[in-house]
Structures are given as C-alpha cells and as structure tokens.
Enzyme design. Sequence first.
Site, mmCIF file in Angstrom:
data_model
loop_
_atom_site.group_PDB
_atom_site.id
_atom_site.type_symbol
_atom_site.label_atom_id
_atom_site.label_comp_id
_atom_site.label_asym_id
_atom_site.label_seq_id
_atom_site.Cartn_x
_atom_site.Cartn_y
_atom_site.Cartn_z
ATOM 1 C CD GLU A 124 -3.028 1.171 0.715
ATOM 2 O OE1 GLU A 124 -3.360 0.094 0.217
ATOM 3 O OE2 GLU A 124 -3.683 2.222 0.617
ATOM 4 C CG ASP A 125 1.220 2.936 3.236
ATOM 5 O OD1 ASP A 125 0.321 3.334 2.491
ATOM 6 O OD2 ASP A 125 1.059 2.645 4.423
#
Length: 737
Positions: free
Chosen positions: A93-94
């Site tokens: 995700e990051d």
Amino acid sequence: MPTGTTAISSEELKSITEVFEGLITSLKPKLKGSDEKDIRKAYELSLDAHKFQRRKSGEAYIFHPLEVARICHEEIGLGPTAVICAILHDVVEDTPINLEEIYELFGPKVTKIVDGLTKLDGLYNVDNKNAENLKKVLSTLVEDVRVVLIKMADRIHNLRTINAMPKHKKLRIAAETMYIYAPLAHRLGLYKVKVEFEDICMRITDSDKYKEISNKIKASEEDRQRYISKFIGPLQQKIDKEGIKYRIIGRPKAISSIFNKIKTKNVEFEEIYDLFAVRIIVDVPLALEKSVCWQVYSIITDYYKPIPERLKDWITTPKGNGYESLHTTVIGPSGRFVEVQIRSERMDDIAERGFAAHWKYKGVKSDDNVYDKWLGNIRTLLENQNGDAIDFLNDFKTNLFKEEVYVFTPNGDMKILPKGATALDFAFDIHSDVGAQAVSFKINNKLVPMGYVLQNGDQIKVNTSKNQSPKEDWLKLVITGKARSKIRSSLNEHKKLSAELGKEALIRKLKNLKIDFETNTDLIASEYGFRNRPDLYIAIENETIKLQDLTKRFEIINGELVKLKVEETADTKESVKPRPTKSKSKSEIIINGQIDESFDYSLSTCCNPVMGDEIFAFLTTNSGMKIHRFNCSNASNLFTNYGYRILKAEWAKTASRNFEVELKITGIDTGPGVIQMLTNEISNHLGVNIKAFSISGEEGIFEGNIKIIVKDKGQLNTVISRIKRIESISTIERTIV
Ligand code: MN
C-alpha cells in the site's frame, strides 16, 4: 498514512531490533522449518521499505507492523504465516514494493493475504461508498479468514495510538470502528478486542461519560473487592476439597458495556447490580470439561440461590462464534445478584482471544468449526446477492452479527437462525424450494402466520404447495439474506417472464397495426410514463395498460405513431443543482475549512447542536446541509453508509446567535416546588430563557423536559452542572432523538 523523510537513526535501529528479537523469542514455540528465516526476511524487507516513513506520533513506521504482528501472535493466537503478513501488511500500500515481489519472496499464500489486506485499506477512503467496500472486504475475507483477523490487529494498534490523530479523524475512525469492526470482532468471538474497541471509541465520542463511569468504578473498587472475597470465600474451600485445579477472578465489566446498560435499561450506575462478574476457570482435560463445570455449578448453587431464568448453558450448545461457558446468576451476600461464569482454561482462551488459536484444535470436527461455518454463510450471501450494496450491508449485519435463535425440524434436527428470524426464514433455510412453496406453518402443532418470529426451542413444520410462489410482500416477512435474496430473484424471474409475455403482446399488436416495433416502443413507454421498455412490457402483461386503447392516444401516420394531443409536459427530471440560499447575515459554520455564504445549511433537530459541540455536516438530497453532533445517534449510520456526503464542519468564531436545547430531567418529586425550583435556578440565577417546560410524575418520581435558549456550550454546561447540584434532581441529559 506514513509521513516524513527522516531516515531511521542508529539509536532507533537498536530499539527496533530489540522489539523484533523479542517477537521472535516469544514466537519460538510455534516456529517450524523455514518459519524463522521467512519472518526475518519479511522484517528486513519491511524495515527497508518503510525506512523513511514515520507515524503521526513521529515514531519510525516499522514499529507499527511489528506491533501488529505481536498482537496477531499474542492476543489473537495466530501463527507464523500471519506474523509474516502482518509485518508486510502496509508494504504494498505505502511503499514501492509490489505484489509480484512479495510473490517471488514468499509464495502464493502470503501474497494472497497481503493483497487482501491492501484492498481492505480502501475502507478509509470516504469517497467510496462503504457498503461497496464491505462487499470487497468480504470477498477477500472468504479467501482466508486471517485477512480479517490481521486487519483487526491493525485496527487495535491504530486505536491504541489514536491520540496522535487530529480530532476529526479520531471521530471518523471511531464511527467506522463501532459500525463495522466491533460487531465483526464480536461475531468472530474476539471478545477482548470488541470490548477494547468499544471502550476506546466511547472515550473518543463520549469522553465525559467515560470519565464519569471510570471514576465511579475506581471509587467503588475497595467495596467491590471486599464483597467479591466474601462471596468466593466459602466456594473456594469447597472446590479445594474436591481437588479441582482452578482459578477465580472477579472484575468489573467494561466501561462501555456499563454505559450501554445505563442507556438501554435507563438506570443509574448505582442501580446496576451486575457491575462485575465472577469467573471460575477450571484446569482439566478436554474429556472432563463438561462434568467438572457442572460440578462447580452445583457447588455454587449449594451456597447461593440461583435465578433459574438466568442460567445459560453455552457448554452443551456453544454460541455461533465458538463461545463456550456456563453462566448463572445467584443471590449473594446481602441479597445482591452476582453473575458467575464457569469454564475451562481452553474455553477461556477461546472467549478471550477468539477461535483462531484453536482453529485446528484436535477434536474439533470440521462442521463444528465456527469460522468455516461462518465463512460458508458469507459465501452464500455473496453468491446470492443481486446488486444493491446497501441492501447487502443490511443483510450482512442482520445475518452475521446477530445473536442466534435455536429451533428444530419435525425430525428434531437443530437449526440455528439469527435472532428475529421468522417461520418463513426457517422454510428458506431448510431449502429454497421449501421456502418458495411454503403455504402454512405449524409451530409446536399450532398454526402460525408466515411472519411469526421464532423463539428458542420452537419445533416447526412447513406445509408446501406446488402452486405457491414468492410474493412481493414476503420481503417484509423475512430477515435472513438467504430468504431475501431467493425471494428477490424469484420476483425478478417472475418479472422477466411477464416482461417477455408483455413484449410479445405488444409486438403482435403493432404488427396488426402495421407499425414498426423498434422505432415506436420508446414513444409508447414515455407516453405512459415509464422510464424503460421492460416496465412497459410488465404493465401490458398485468393489463394496467390496455393495448386496445393505443389508438385513443395515438394516430397512425405512415406507419408511425403520432401523439394525438400534444401536451406541454413539465421537466420531470429531478433538479440536482444547488438550491439558491436564503440570505444569511453571516455564516456561523466553517465547512471544509472555509466559510462559504452559499452553503445552505441548518442545524439538525435530532441532536440540536450548540456552538461548541463537536459537529459535522451532512449533505442531504433535498434539504441542503444538516449540521449534526458527533454523538448524535444517527452519526455512525451516516458515516458508514454515506461517508462521501460527510463534510468537515466547525463553528466560526464570529458566530453569535442563540441555540435551542432540550434537557431531560428526572428526580424525586418533592411536591409542587419542583417547577419553581428549576425555573428559579435557570431563569433567575443564570438568566437563561426557558422556551418550554413539561413535567410529569408518579410514585414520587418526576420526569421533565425543558427547552432552553443558550448562547453556547459553555453556558449550557453551567446550566447542567447547576441543576445537577439541586438535591432532588437525579439525572439531567441533553435529548437526542
Ligand atoms: Mn496498518
């Protein structure tokens, strides 16, 4: 969302390493084969990927996935695979790492779970309808229940560290947690997690009440401990004599659950008799659990008189979420009611940490496996649902979060249905054909209507007929997703068939009139007020439209239909343009960080916000913006189902106007003086205007509603605290409808 660009210092690295090695040490007994190597690999990857990121608190980001991994292992009882996934849960995700890389390093199982966790993060996105999101969540969940268990651990850590968040975010996270995560935790049997969710959320949304109750619990602590030892003293002697290995705990219930009791039962803190529960946990082998628990039960009831209606035997029939325990309430010393829970160490572990650690427990048959059963239910729901996300969300909530009711077939087979399920739900649960063809129901040999709400222990016989088919109003008689979706699809099927028949009739008619079907049908539909062709066909089949009347409305010119009378029709399309605003001298509310005079808003009447309250704005479909308080009882529904319509709102400093507030007051009726006393305090001493006042009372207790006009929350609080001080007043609350 991680922020910052400061790399990890060597000092920090030291404490990160310590935390990680601590995790490995505590995991040791669970590790086999290449487990440790894989966990280290995941750690190295995650540490490097997050190295420039920090949490809101300023802490290096890697502490978060490591803590989530620890929670998975220690508090939920998950194994090495889940630990690896927890360490990697925010990487895709990051950070620049993608799923292909995860696949190469860790293989398909870890990849699938990490992918599920990444998709789940969409829940934060308020631009998406949350109901749609929940569907997505559940599709990933049925792949592997660990996805949702790790997500729970993630949410626990985020809530434990929520203080670093700005207030507005806190409130949103709390609403979402209460709406989805707490019930999900309950359904998965993660009681401890559920209670922690509820307590933290209450601290955010109702901090005053939280403090008040927690202070009262502290103040009564010594008394309680004395009482508990008095209660368990004689029991201990007797159980010791039987040579049973056991431990006893007596502790107060969670603040949020006490608060719920105060609210739902409408009682005072002091009146709640089961503020604490005594738990006796026996340490015996699986085969002896049941008999030893009942043995302990008999010892307790030898000393204290039990209240039979409050005996709950979750040992013979565990709850749908796997909870096993024997509960009884007895009359203890000085006539107080005491709830006693009796269970084994194994049952206690399931009750505290959920089923995960025991999932592959020896001796658990696969159809007794609560997670498998539950996932099966979700799968059915997902397969049967036709479209509408909000419908789906409601089905999901009633079916998978609710408590159960236990009923029986004529052969004595037990069926478990959600509480509130009806006889018709039961029929659909047996088989969709039995449901679709159900004509009458007998419960315990008496005829009951289709919508009869099932009670525990009912024995149900369904009579069917081949001529029966589901009707539109059946939808109101069922609550289970299975029944609902079967009825819906059968109605749709029926509609499809009528549409086909209606279409054929229309084609025949137009052919006779020598009119082209394709080019004229839309005109007919719109003439009769239908938005689409299928609705027209259905109306033809149902004979709400008579085809022989066609020539009364149209004339035929060169094989084309032409309307006989041309009427001027108003634009029926709903206008979605913002409505012009009534001029407001000065905006008192800042919406999304700016004062915009063109916003048409009003204060909602369900919670009557007052300047100084925590508020948000909700964009309604036809009455502009409504301003609500965060602890409005409608808030969590709005946030979850219509998150995309919520706007941030604050009070403008320049706001100067009056607000109407309604207060509910209860107290001891000291005669006609009550009204005078209250009005004297409010209007004479405090100079606050009273707009309405009603009071009623019986048996020495009165209840009053007062509408007052205040400038802001400060003034309101003064009124409340002054009224509280009046001796004969018991409670005072702001009303929320
Ligand atoms: Mn996370």
